[in-house]
Design a protein around this motif. Structure first.
Motif, short mmCIF file in Angstrom:
data_model
loop_
_atom_site.label_atom_id
_atom_site.label_comp_id
_atom_site.label_asym_id
_atom_site.label_seq_id
_atom_site.Cartn_x
_atom_site.Cartn_y
_atom_site.Cartn_z
N ALA A 19 0.66 -1.09 0.10
CA ALA A 19 -0.06 -0.20 -0.20
C ALA A 19 0.90 1.10 0.17
O ALA A 19 0.25 2.17 -0.41
CB ALA A 19 -0.76 0.02 1.08
N GLY A 20 1.96 1.17 0.50
CA GLY A 20 3.00 2.11 0.61
C GLY A 20 3.96 2.09 1.43
O GLY A 20 4.26 0.74 1.73
N VAL A 69 14.89 -4.42 -8.62
CA VAL A 69 14.80 -3.68 -7.20
C VAL A 69 15.36 -2.17 -7.97
O VAL A 69 14.55 -1.02 -7.66
CB VAL A 69 15.35 -3.85 -6.19
N GLU A 70 16.30 -2.28 -8.50
CA GLU A 70 17.30 -0.90 -9.05
C GLU A 70 16.32 -0.41 -10.05
O GLU A 70 16.29 0.75 -10.12
CB GLU A 70 18.53 -1.32 -9.44
N ALA A 71 15.72 -1.31 -11.01
CA ALA A 71 14.95 -0.75 -12.16
C ALA A 71 14.02 -0.01 -11.64
O ALA A 71 13.32 1.22 -12.29
CB ALA A 71 14.73 -1.74 -12.92
N LEU A 72 12.97 -0.43 -10.80
CA LEU A 72 11.82 -0.06 -10.25
C LEU A 72 11.78 1.10 -9.45
O LEU A 72 11.35 2.09 -9.27
CB LEU A 72 11.09 -1.30 -9.41
N ASP A 73 12.84 1.30 -8.66
CA ASP A 73 13.38 2.18 -7.63
C ASP A 73 13.67 3.42 -8.37
O ASP A 73 13.53 4.77 -7.97
CB ASP A 73 14.41 1.84 -6.79
N ALA A 74 14.31 3.61 -9.67
CA ALA A 74 14.89 4.50 -10.21
C ALA A 74 13.70 5.36 -11.09
O ALA A 74 14.27 6.46 -11.59
CB ALA A 74 15.85 4.01 -11.16
N THR A 75 12.62 4.87 -11.45
CA THR A 75 11.72 5.61 -12.14
C THR A 75 10.11 5.43 -11.58
O THR A 75 9.86 4.41 -11.01
CB THR A 75 11.91 4.91 -13.75
N LEU A 83 2.02 -1.11 -11.46
CA LEU A 83 2.74 -2.00 -10.71
C LEU A 83 3.16 -1.67 -9.15
O LEU A 83 3.81 -0.43 -9.28
CB LEU A 83 4.05 -2.37 -11.33
N ALA A 84 3.02 -2.29 -8.18
CA ALA A 84 3.43 -2.21 -6.85
C ALA A 84 4.51 -3.01 -6.50
O ALA A 84 4.33 -4.32 -6.87
CB ALA A 84 2.12 -2.05 -5.96
N ASP A 96 0.06 -6.36 -9.35
CA ASP A 96 -0.56 -5.27 -9.91
C ASP A 96 -2.03 -5.10 -10.12
O ASP A 96 -2.89 -4.75 -10.78
CB ASP A 96 -0.13 -5.29 -11.67
N GLY A 97 -2.71 -5.60 -8.87
CA GLY A 97 -4.01 -5.50 -8.60
C GLY A 97 -4.79 -6.93 -9.03
O GLY A 97 -5.83 -7.48 -8.11
#
Length: 207
Positions: A19-20, A69-75, A83-84, A96-97
């Motif tokens: 959720a965050g 992890v690096e790819a998702l954190d950077a953008t 995508l969560a 993704d729900g």
């Protein structure tokens, strides 16, 4: 406990985690990235449900856990597509729900996301790759991490991502200190990378 109840509880835990910026397990999440070499990164083996691969849909199927992890954190691109993803000391949870997949954190590794700030921050424990937002975006910083035995683990210039974080792949099971310098100010904090430690550090106020 029945298998159906296990599934319900597991799904509920995943919702809280994704959720965050989340709190430790069994505590409701609070409202609310990547350094080091990808060498030693384990294959992105996923525990996926039925249907198409979540990783494949986002172009991540051929990457190791550290690279994902690096790819998702950077953008913000993938979070804007729905995508969560959140990081605990043991695994990365993606959803993704409709689908959910988990990736194991490589043995002996620990991901610590750090958001230095001047005036505004948020509480965080497990870093959300799609939900956490720090104050200082695209800001040059100098990051140093020193283990309790004096070994310098990180000493480098970085630029915070669009989410205001820098991410560090550190050895698991250590204690030490981190110092971040930016805009002529600095902040230092103690850190630890054990199984019960946070993967999100948002208390570094630059002074």
């Amino acid at each position: 406990m029945t298998s159906s109840l296990h599934r319900v509880l597991g799904a509920a835990a995943a919702v809280l985690l994704l959720a965050g910026c989340s709190a430790p397990a069994a505590t409701p999440g609070a409202d609310g990235g990547a350094s080091g070499s990808a060498s030693g990164s384990s294959p992105a083996t996923a525990a996926a449900g039925p249907g198409d691969s979540l990783l494949a849909d986002y172009g991540l199927e051929d990457r190791g856990t550290e690279e994902v992890v690096e790819a998702l954190d950077a953008t913000h691109e993938d979070r804007e597509r729905g995508l969560a993803a959140s990081v605990t000391p043991e695994e990365v949870v993606l959803a993704d729900g409709e689908r959910q997949e988990t990736l194991p954190v490589p043995e002996g590794r620990f991901y610590l996301a750090v958001a230095p700030f001047e005036t505004t921050t948020h509480e965080c424990f497990h870093h959300s790759l799609a939900g956490c937002q720090g104050e200082l975006v695209d800001t040059p910083v100098h990051v140093s991490v020193t283990a309790a035995d004096g070994e310098v683990l990180v000493d480098e210039e970085r630029t915070t991502y669009a989410n205001g974080f820098v991410g560090l792949w550190l050895p698991a099971g250590i204690e030490g200190t981190i110092t971040v310098e930016a805009r002529g100010k600095s902040a230092t904090a103690d850190i630890a990378t054990g199984a019960g430690d946070p993967t999100c550090l948002t208390t570094l106020q630059l002074t």
